[in-house]
Enzyme design. Sequence first.
Site, PDB file in Angstrom:
ATOM      1  N   GLU A  32      -3.904   3.621   0.318  1.00  0.00           N
ATOM      2  CA  GLU A  32      -3.866   2.396  -0.401  1.00  0.00           C
ATOM      3  C   GLU A  32      -3.142   1.666  -0.021  1.00  0.00           C
ATOM      4  OE1 GLU A  32      -6.436   1.480  -2.111  1.00  0.00           O
ATOM      5  OE2 GLU A  32      -5.959   3.236  -3.453  1.00  0.00           O
ATOM      6  N   ASP A 167     -13.096  -2.336   1.751  1.00  0.00           N
ATOM      7  CA  ASP A 167     -14.146  -2.079   0.668  1.00  0.00           C
ATOM      8  C   ASP A 167     -15.443  -2.677   0.596  1.00  0.00           C
ATOM      9  OD1 ASP A 167     -11.850  -1.659  -1.413  1.00  0.00           O
ATOM     10  OD2 ASP A 167     -11.439  -3.936  -2.172  1.00  0.00           O
TER      11      ASP A 167
END
Length: 378
Positions: A32, A167
């Site tokens: 992350e 993404d």
Amino acid sequence: MTLAAASGFRRLFGNDPTGVWAAPGRVNLIGEHTDYNEGVVLPFAIAERTEAAIASRQDGHIRMCSLQHPGEIVELKVRSLSPGLPRGWAAYVAGVAWAMECEEGFDLAIDGSVPLGSGLSSSAALTCSVGLGLNDLFGFGMTHRQIARAAQAAENDYVGAPTGGMDQIASLLCRSGHALLYDVRADTTEQVPFAPEAAGLSVLVVDSMIRHGHASGEYQSRRQDCEESARRLSVRSLRGVTVADLPIALEQLGDERLVKRTRHVVTENQRVLDIAAALARDDWERVGRLLTEAHESYRDDFAASCPEVDVAVEALLEAGALGARLTGGGFGGAAIALIGTDDIDDARSAVDAAYDERNYQPASMFTVMPSAGAQRIA
Ligand code: GLA
């Protein structure tokens, strides 16, 4: 799950689309805020996706509609595409056409099943379905990686959301039954077999229903902290710092907040590699422990969680999950848990009870499967 982009297109525009392209959202298993630090990430695509039904037009106009926004048709000229115009969901579509330097117009209808603002990347599902479609329709001949870069440019430069590139790469390159190990600095990807169901396990998503907005605020400020830390440490990005370098680097930073941000990013990169190695050994206990460690680091050092997600993670662990963590960009969104398939009902009840006790609005819970990346479906 049946989506209705093609029938919506016919109803609204009165003719057939030339094709329909679908692109998935993703769960980030781990890694992350490492992508814009040139680090490593390990996302997998989910079955929830966006479909884009598209046909070209001869008059240089773009008309777009979304089945999630009934009654609204956004229209503009391809020559007048310019960052900031229009706003909302249509900016993501316009941004892709702009980034791909489209010269012809098109009609487009979209329908999607990725929950919005939950950290499962509904925006990449949208930009990648449109990017894949425009590439096919107009014969641009771009590779999936080039489409991913255009989709990212749409978000960064047109919409104004300063996100990294994980993404879009995940939405376009993931394969069913696999997670994708993406090394941003090396620009390499590796398909990592990921089949929790074969070990009697599932990935349960618990969407806290707390919504984030990446175009503003906290995401951007975390990114600036990372850039400032890299500057002070004289490295191009925080990827240039390893776990072994960490004690000296943290001393050199001389700022408590930057120490925490840096420690998260550097240890997170290591956890990504450790999880990939644990998956290769089918060591699910270790995978679970690393997920929970990642949550602690994301919550305490990166300060990117929120009480609702923390409560969900705790309830999931108490209900027997091997590991649980906040997934996605943070500041709301969803927790994921690696959990025995037989324990899912208990886990759902535990989360419901914990939310009820605190008067939180109910969480939305569902399991996800590592699914295929973007493709033409009609
Ligand atoms: C969002 C961004 C990604 C990545 C994650 C955090 O999903 O779009 O680029 O930075 O947050 O890992």
